[in-house]
Design an enzyme around this catalytic site. Structure first.
Site, short mmCIF file in Angstrom:
data_model
loop_
_atom_site.label_atom_id
_atom_site.label_comp_id
_atom_site.label_asym_id
_atom_site.label_seq_id
_atom_site.Cartn_x
_atom_site.Cartn_y
_atom_site.Cartn_z
CG ASN A 1 -2.00 -1.22 1.22
OD1 ASN A 1 -1.86 -2.04 1.99
ND2 ASN A 1 -2.86 -1.16 0.38
CE LYS B 1 2.72 -7.92 -2.77
NZ LYS B 1 2.83 -6.64 -2.72
CG HIS C 1 0.18 -1.56 -10.40
ND1 HIS C 1 -0.40 -0.26 -10.44
CD2 HIS C 1 1.24 -1.25 -9.36
CE1 HIS C 1 0.04 0.38 -9.42
NE2 HIS C 1 1.09 0.00 -9.10
#
Length: 318
Positions: free
Chosen positions: A62, A155, A175
């Site tokens: 973030n 991730k 993205h």
């Protein structure tokens, strides 16, 4: 004359036309080939120690790469040179760790995850290291070890494997998830964890690093969250634009203007009441700003009402 459609109907028709123009979902290979022609082959990132990569990936959540890089440098500078910072952070107060990484955002949450991960590694291997992962039989076992740590998801684990251990993992960040959703490579509404599983199976091992980097670059530069630049997109011929709303046309507000007919009617109305100048003409009326005329008319009405009140006061009996 044809009637103008209501706004809701026009928008629905524009949406239908937008969907009709959408292309069918491309193959992964076609999408990556188009991005490769447009951006060129991505350069290899500097290979870091797996522990450094783990901490840096947690810090990148973030926030931007710039902020996460500054937070990592601040952490190392605060808690010691070389690899000594790892032991120092593991034994430090959580508030001190949060203070050191404040510039990276979500400092309290990330400090808890980093401190917990370093302590977990020390419990597993006797020291803060990820070298024993290389001895595990497969990547699934490596991911299991990493994701058992607090604050480490699929991730983050894939980033450690791909960037620091040269393993064929395919991380799906914000993205990548946005781009592959719009391309129709994954079902709309698919979670990032599920998307990572699907893409790991679809993308060949030899193209995982290249594919991840190209999709991230495309998501940052062209296929943005709020305003995707579809007009200059290298995938515009093969992208079905899943979930992309058609561009809305802004309605232009017309400036109020006076026409010769309205000017002449106002002029004749004023002359009939005996308050207009005999020297004024239609061309002079149309050359005046509309706001100025409205102001004068309002002022005239106010003066007239005041005169009427005075007349009533004078004629009323005492």
């Amino acid at each position: 004359l044809p009637t103008r459609l209501p706004l809701s109907s026009r928008r629905r028709r524009e949406s239908d036309e937008h969907q009709a123009e959408a292309a069918p979902a491309p193959t992964v290979a076609a999408a990556l080939d188009a991005l490769l022609r447009f951006y060129g082959a991505p350069a290899r990132r500097e290979r870091r120690d797996p522990v450094d990569e783990l901490v840096l990936t947690i810090l990148s959540q973030n926030t931007t790469d710039v902020n996460s890089g500054r937070a990592f440098e601040s952490l190392v500078r605060t808690f010691g040179p070389g690899v000594q910072w790892r032991e120092a952070v593991a034994g430090a107060d959580e508030r001190d760790v949060a203070t050191a990484i404040r510039c990276g955002g979500l400092a309290d949450q990330k400090a808890r995850s980093i401190r917990g991960a370093l302590r977990r590694l020390r419990e597993l291997y006797g020291s803060i290291t990820l070298a024993p992962l290389a001895a595990l039989p497969d990547d699934a076992a490596r991911v299991k070890v990493l994701t058992e740590m607090h604050g480490v998801g699929p991730k983050t684990a894939a980033c450690v494997l791909l960037f620091s251990m040269d393993r064929p993992a395919f991380p799906v960040d914000t993205h990548v998830h946005r781009v592959i959703t719009r391309l129709g490579l994954i079902p709309e509404g698919c979670s990032r964890e599920r998307a990572q599983e699907l893409m790991s199976a679809m993308v060949p091992d030899e193209r995982k690093y290249e594919g991840h980097m190209l999709l991230v670059q495309h998501g940052r530069r062209v296929c943005k969250s709020q305003l995707p630049d579809c007009a200059h997109c290298p995938l515009q011929g093969i992208c079905p634009k899943v979930g992309v709303k058609p561009p809305t046309k802004r309605r232009r507000t017309k400036k109020p203007t006076t026409t010769s007919s309205s000017s002449s009617s106002r002029s004749s109305g004023s002359s009939s009441s005996g308050n207009s100048s005999s020297g004024s003409s239609d061309s002079e009326c149309t050359s005046k700003p509309y706001a100025e005329e409205v102001h004068k008319l309002a002022k005239h009405g106010t003066e007239r009402s005041q005169k009427m009140r005075k007349r009533k006061t004078v004629t009323s009996p005492h």
